[in-house]
Motif scaffolding. Structure first.
Motif, PDB file in Angstrom:
ATOM      1  N   CYS A   3       0.838  -1.193   0.000  1.00  9.65           N
ATOM      2  CA  CYS A   3       0.000   0.000   0.000  1.00  9.65           C
ATOM      3  C   CYS A   3       0.876   1.247   0.000  1.00  9.65           C
ATOM      4  CB  CYS A   3      -0.889   0.016   1.242  1.00  9.65           C
ATOM      5  SG  CYS A   3      -1.958  -1.411   1.407  1.00  9.65           S
ATOM      6  N   THR A   4       0.661   2.111  -0.977  1.00 12.07           N
ATOM      7  CA  THR A   4       1.311   3.415  -1.000  1.00 12.07           C
ATOM      8  C   THR A   4       0.266   4.450  -0.604  1.00 12.07           C
ATOM      9  OG1 THR A   4       2.798   2.735  -2.779  1.00 12.07           O
ATOM     10  CG2 THR A   4       2.568   5.102  -2.393  1.00 12.07           C
ATOM     11  N   PHE A   5       0.549   5.204   0.437  1.00 10.48           N
ATOM     12  CA  PHE A   5      -0.416   6.180   0.942  1.00 10.48           C
ATOM     13  C   PHE A   5      -0.280   7.480   0.154  1.00 10.48           C
ATOM     14  CE2 PHE A   5      -0.307   2.959   4.049  1.00 10.48           C
ATOM     15  CZ  PHE A   5      -1.566   2.960   4.638  1.00 10.48           C
ATOM     16  N   ILE A   6      -1.211   7.668  -0.765  1.00 14.83           N
ATOM     17  CA  ILE A   6      -1.220   8.877  -1.595  1.00 14.83           C
ATOM     18  C   ILE A   6      -1.627  10.076  -0.759  1.00 14.83           C
ATOM     19  CG2 ILE A   6      -2.134   9.921  -3.691  1.00 14.83           C
ATOM     20  CD1 ILE A   6      -0.439   7.352  -4.097  1.00 14.83           C
ATOM     21  N   GLY A   7      -2.565   9.870   0.136  1.00 14.38           N
ATOM     22  CA  GLY A   7      -3.003  10.920   1.046  1.00 14.38           C
ATOM     23  C   GLY A   7      -3.508  10.309   2.332  1.00 14.38           C
ATOM     24  N   VAL A   8      -3.471  11.110   3.406  1.00 15.39           N
ATOM     25  CA  VAL A   8      -3.928  10.616   4.714  1.00 15.39           C
ATOM     26  C   VAL A   8      -4.834  11.627   5.414  1.00 15.39           C
ATOM     27  CG1 VAL A   8      -1.894   9.148   5.054  1.00 15.39           C
ATOM     28  CG2 VAL A   8      -1.838  11.518   5.854  1.00 15.39           C
ATOM     29  N   GLY A   9      -5.174  12.730   4.727  1.00 16.31           N
ATOM     30  CA  GLY A   9      -5.885  13.830   5.366  1.00 16.31           C
ATOM     31  C   GLY A   9      -7.393  13.719   5.328  1.00 16.31           C
ATOM     32  N   SER A 208      -3.926  -7.737  13.502  1.00 15.83           N
ATOM     33  CA  SER A 208      -2.739  -7.426  14.290  1.00 15.83           C
ATOM     34  C   SER A 208      -2.055  -6.125  13.874  1.00 15.83           C
ATOM     35  CB  SER A 208      -1.728  -8.570  14.194  1.00 15.83           C
ATOM     36  OG  SER A 208      -1.338  -8.776  12.848  1.00 15.83           O
ATOM     37  N   ARG A 209      -2.489  -5.532  12.748  1.00 11.08           N
ATOM     38  CA  ARG A 209      -1.876  -4.279  12.290  1.00 11.08           C
ATOM     39  C   ARG A 209      -2.981  -3.332  11.831  1.00 11.08           C
ATOM     40  NH1 ARG A 209       1.721  -4.803   7.685  1.00 11.08           N
ATOM     41  NH2 ARG A 209       3.201  -3.354   8.637  1.00 11.08           N
ATOM     42  N   VAL A 210      -2.912  -2.075  12.290  1.00  6.39           N
ATOM     43  CA  VAL A 210      -3.916  -1.087  11.902  1.00  6.39           C
ATOM     44  C   VAL A 210      -3.213   0.227  11.574  1.00  6.39           C
ATOM     45  CG1 VAL A 210      -4.362  -0.484  14.331  1.00  6.39           C
ATOM     46  CG2 VAL A 210      -6.027   0.120  12.563  1.00  6.39           C
ATOM     47  N   ALA A 211      -3.573   0.813  10.431  1.00  5.13           N
ATOM     48  CA  ALA A 211      -3.036   2.109  10.008  1.00  5.13           C
ATOM     49  C   ALA A 211      -4.141   3.149  10.142  1.00  5.13           C
ATOM     50  CB  ALA A 211      -2.539   2.039   8.560  1.00  5.13           C
ATOM     51  N   LEU A 212      -3.863   4.238  10.837  1.00 13.04           N
ATOM     52  CA  LEU A 212      -4.843   5.282  11.107  1.00 13.04           C
ATOM     53  C   LEU A 212      -4.722   6.399  10.072  1.00 13.04           C
ATOM     54  CD1 LEU A 212      -4.361   5.543  14.985  1.00 13.04           C
ATOM     55  CD2 LEU A 212      -5.865   4.002  13.701  1.00 13.04           C
ATOM     56  N   VAL A 213      -5.837   6.737   9.422  1.00 11.89           N
ATOM     57  CA  VAL A 213      -5.846   7.770   8.377  1.00 11.89           C
ATOM     58  C   VAL A 213      -7.058   8.677   8.579  1.00 11.89           C
ATOM     59  CG1 VAL A 213      -4.614   6.348   6.687  1.00 11.89           C
ATOM     60  CG2 VAL A 213      -7.117   6.244   6.797  1.00 11.89           C
ATOM     61  N   HIS A 214      -7.177   9.699   7.708  1.00 11.76           N
ATOM     62  CA  HIS A 214      -8.333  10.597   7.719  1.00 11.76           C
ATOM     63  C   HIS A 214      -8.513  11.255   9.086  1.00 11.76           C
ATOM     64  CE1 HIS A 214     -12.438  12.073   6.902  1.00 11.76           C
ATOM     65  NE2 HIS A 214     -12.215  11.776   5.620  1.00 11.76           N
ATOM     66  N   VAL A 215      -7.401  11.639   9.690  1.00 10.60           N
ATOM     67  CA  VAL A 215      -7.429  12.289  10.995  1.00 10.60           C
ATOM     68  C   VAL A 215      -7.921  13.734  10.830  1.00 10.60           C
ATOM     69  CG1 VAL A 215      -6.004  13.082  12.917  1.00 10.60           C
ATOM     70  CG2 VAL A 215      -5.573  10.840  11.880  1.00 10.60           C
ATOM     71  N   TYR A 216      -8.807  14.147  11.699  1.00  2.99           N
ATOM     72  CA  TYR A 216      -9.321  15.516  11.673  1.00  2.99           C
ATOM     73  C   TYR A 216      -8.149  16.487  11.797  1.00  2.99           C
ATOM     74  CZ  TYR A 216     -12.258  19.537  13.065  1.00  2.99           C
ATOM     75  OH  TYR A 216     -12.872  20.758  13.152  1.00  2.99           O
TER      76      TYR A 216
END
Length: 255
Positions: A3-9, A208-216
């Motif tokens: 997975c390449t994170f293009i955006g996380v906002g 067992s693995r979680v990536a957090l995105v779309h943070v306010y």
């Protein structure tokens, strides 16, 4: 699968691109969501941008699909000929075509490639190429969905936006990687999860693995501080807070 994170906002973050992830498995490339600000970051981030096979839309808010006209215009100018598929909730074809018509009414006439549309409905998996795509409803807006991608023996859960219900819990169960929106820190809302809720959800779902995105955007610095201070540490759970351009392999040892 990587997975390449293009955006996380979030939707209106002036410093972060809207949340979007490019998932690659062999020669198959799938873009998860394509909001207003995604395409420019996509083409800056990866040489694979022009070769995407499928765009998967979690729901029809602008920060998740209004980048499609830009994407198609760029692919047209690059002389693409390969069919591009779109998958999403009920109405995906009408929504995508309406967005194109509103932005560039003559674009479809100039394209040398065709568009394919796949409607996703809970409990009815579809097979795209060699990837199985399943979905579940979430509480957010209209018919928003979470999705699970399974390919080459690996599984990825992507929340889109929203609070998961029982079906989403079953969908996520045992996935190798969970990518989940985390609007708040401790408390979420009727339509968004918090970072703390994400960790609890991942544990319940045996991920067992979680990536957090779309943070306010107003809380991002606080979440980064908590993350760096180890306050999100959970036994048996690897918590990730990706930045734009980061690459995460679905299975940790698959490098």
């Amino acid at each position: 699968m990587k997975c390449t994170f293009i955006g996380v906002g979030d939707a209106f973050d002036e410093h972060k691109t809207n949340t979007s992830v490019l998932v690659e498995s062999g020669n198959l490339a799938v873009l998860l969501d394509c909001g207003f600000t995604v395409p420019s970051s996509l083409f800056r981030t990866t040489p694979l941008a022009a070769d995407i096979d499928l765009v998967l839309i979690s729901h029809f808010h602008g920060d998740h699909f209004f980048g499609i006209p830009y994407l198609l215009g760029r692919l047209t100018s690059a002389d693409r000929t390969k069919t591009l598929a779109f998958a999403g909730p009920e109405g995906v074809e009408d929504k995508v075509l309406a967005a194109i018509d509103l932005a560039y009414p003559s674009l479809m006439e100039k394209m040398d490639f065709t568009l394919e549309f796949i409607e996703l409905s809970p409990d009815s998996p579809v097979l795209f190429n060699r990837m199985e795509i399943s979905s579940a409803s979430v509480s957010h807006s209209g018919n928003a969905i979470a999705t699970k991608l399974e390919c080459d023996g690996l599984s990825l859960y992507y929340s889109g936006d929203g609070v998961p219900g029982d079906n989403a819990s079953e969908l996520a169960r045992g996935c190798d990687l969970m990518i989940h929106e985390s609007w708040g820190i401790e408390e979420g809302s009727a339509s968004h999860f918090s970072a703390r809720q994400c960790l609890q959800f991942a544990t319940v779902c045996e991920c067992s693995r979680v990536a957090l995105v779309h943070v306010y955007r107003k809380l991002r610095q606080n979440i980064e501080n908590d993350f760096n201070a180890g306050r999100f540490a959970e036994e048996g759970l690897e918590v990730l807070l990706p930045s734009e351009g980061d690459v995460i392999h679905v299975r940790k040892d698959d490098y």
